[in-house]
Scaffold this active site. Sequence first.
Site, PDB file in Angstrom:
ATOM      1  N   THR A  13       0.828  -1.215   0.000  1.00 39.32           N
ATOM      2  CA  THR A  13       0.000   0.000   0.000  1.00 39.32           C
ATOM      3  C   THR A  13       0.854   1.252   0.000  1.00 39.32           C
ATOM      4  O   THR A  13       0.537   2.239  -0.670  1.00 39.32           O
ATOM      5  CB  THR A  13      -0.912   0.009   1.252  1.00 39.32           C
ATOM      6  OG1 THR A  13      -1.800  -1.093   1.165  1.00 39.32           O
ATOM      7  CG2 THR A  13      -1.703   1.292   1.349  1.00 39.32           C
ATOM      8  N   SER A  55       1.571  -7.507  -1.101  1.00 39.89           N
ATOM      9  CA  SER A  55       2.250  -8.563  -0.337  1.00 39.89           C
ATOM     10  C   SER A  55       1.444  -9.854  -0.266  1.00 39.89           C
ATOM     11  O   SER A  55       1.977 -10.887   0.155  1.00 39.89           O
ATOM     12  CB  SER A  55       2.628  -8.088   1.063  1.00 39.89           C
ATOM     13  OG  SER A  55       1.522  -8.032   1.913  1.00 39.89           O
ATOM     14  N   THR A  86       1.521  -4.607   4.135  1.00 33.44           N
ATOM     15  CA  THR A  86       1.328  -4.994   5.541  1.00 33.44           C
ATOM     16  C   THR A  86       0.712  -6.387   5.694  1.00 33.44           C
ATOM     17  O   THR A  86       0.856  -7.011   6.735  1.00 33.44           O
ATOM     18  CB  THR A  86       0.431  -3.983   6.276  1.00 33.44           C
ATOM     19  OG1 THR A  86      -0.865  -3.965   5.660  1.00 33.44           O
ATOM     20  CG2 THR A  86       1.034  -2.603   6.283  1.00 33.44           C
ATOM     21  N   ASP A  87       0.032  -6.876   4.645  1.00 35.59           N
ATOM     22  CA  ASP A  87      -0.741  -8.114   4.830  1.00 35.59           C
ATOM     23  C   ASP A  87       0.120  -9.316   5.220  1.00 35.59           C
ATOM     24  O   ASP A  87      -0.267 -10.111   6.069  1.00 35.59           O
ATOM     25  CB  ASP A  87      -1.539  -8.430   3.558  1.00 35.59           C
ATOM     26  CG  ASP A  87      -2.654  -7.426   3.336  1.00 35.59           C
ATOM     27  OD1 ASP A  87      -2.991  -6.693   4.296  1.00 35.59           O
ATOM     28  OD2 ASP A  87      -3.195  -7.353   2.214  1.00 35.59           O
TER      29      ASP A  87
HETATM   30  N1  ASP Z   1      -2.682  -5.460   0.342  1.00 34.01           N
HETATM   31  C1  ASP Z   1      -1.608  -4.592   0.790  1.00 34.01           C
HETATM   32  C2  ASP Z   1      -0.341  -5.397   0.830  1.00 34.01           C
HETATM   33  O1  ASP Z   1      -0.150  -6.165   1.719  1.00 34.01           O
HETATM   34  C3  ASP Z   1      -1.935  -4.045   2.127  1.00 34.01           C
HETATM   35  C4  ASP Z   1      -0.925  -3.079   2.694  1.00 34.01           C
HETATM   36  O2  ASP Z   1       0.180  -2.922   2.236  1.00 34.01           O
HETATM   37  O3  ASP Z   1      -1.272  -2.420   3.708  1.00 34.01           O
HETATM   38  O4  ASP Z   1       0.470  -5.288  -0.047  1.00 34.01           O
END
Ligand code: ASP
Length: 338
Positions: A13, A55, A86-87
């Site tokens: 993100t 991710s 973050t995932d």
């Molecule tokens: N879907 C995103 C990822 O994990 C979520 C994030 O980065 O907060 O790449």
Amino acid sequence: MKKRILLIATGGTIASRHTAEGLEPQITADELLAYIPEAKEFCRVTAVQPFSLDSTNICSQHWLKIAGIIEKHYDFYDGFVICHGTDTMAYTAAALSYLIQNNLKPVVITGAQKPVNLEITDARLNLRDSLRFAADERAHGVNIVFGGKVIAGTRAKKERSKSYNAFSSINYPDIAVIQDHRTIFYIDDRSRIRDRVRFYHRMNERVFLLKLIPGMDGRILNRMTKDYDAVIIESFGVGGLPVYGSQSFPDAIDRWCVQGKKVIMATQVTHEGSDMEVYQVGKSIKERFPVVEAFDMTLEATVTKTMWLLGCGISEEAFSAAFYRTVNHDILLAEQPD
Ligand code: ASP
């Protein structure tokens, strides 16, 4: 002398733009850096971008790639900052903790809940904090820096899907907190690292996770033996296996163990960990079979430690002692092997 930092951008993100298909990582490593002009005051950063992914699409080949970049550049930089979605960040942080050991240099993983190019975002703060932490004399080892907290790479869990304070340190204190420009360390164990940094180059992905639900039939495990070398069973409470009239779970565990495959018992309760000695439903399994217990480890650490140990080609007999040996603060409750 200003510290030299290598920024490794991998997507997420933090580096995403809104598109008709939804958020997609498109912002480059150099563009990310341009949002933190003040970083020049305390470090010299070079940026690389091995891939740019949500991710959700990151797996062991990417962990090995990131570890490989760090290994290649290890002597030329004082610290490393990885921008990541973050995932699955907690998995990457745990995996890197096993792939890079005895590490006296900081490897910081960060990301954000909102893209860096928005007016209201946590991205700039997280990236600035990460660069600052990576330039700190006391920082070392693999940590996540997020929402003002520094969390050991093996202890992080994404507990909130939207809030800025998405990550918590599970069953372990934060390593440090970052408030404004100041880093306050709660834990500094640099003096305990005596050996030279060691990089590992293999992970075995043939690890399966089974989450128990009431009424589940243990025979499901028999179908997995062909494709997997280890199973982690997320059981209930402090840990145990159900016997609903039939012996399907003990029978299945027996089959796995006889074939030399690993069975690791964990709990689906996030905090405080397992203790299979407490109840008959756990104790009887531990007494009968050579299962390993995750105790206070996070699920992410349990999964990646198993992949790492199997990737090392560890012998059947040596597995449990190696699993119980603490790496980057990952386990406290198990008796430490000599
Ligand atoms: N879907 C995103 C990822 O994990 C979520 C994030 O980065 O907060 O790449």
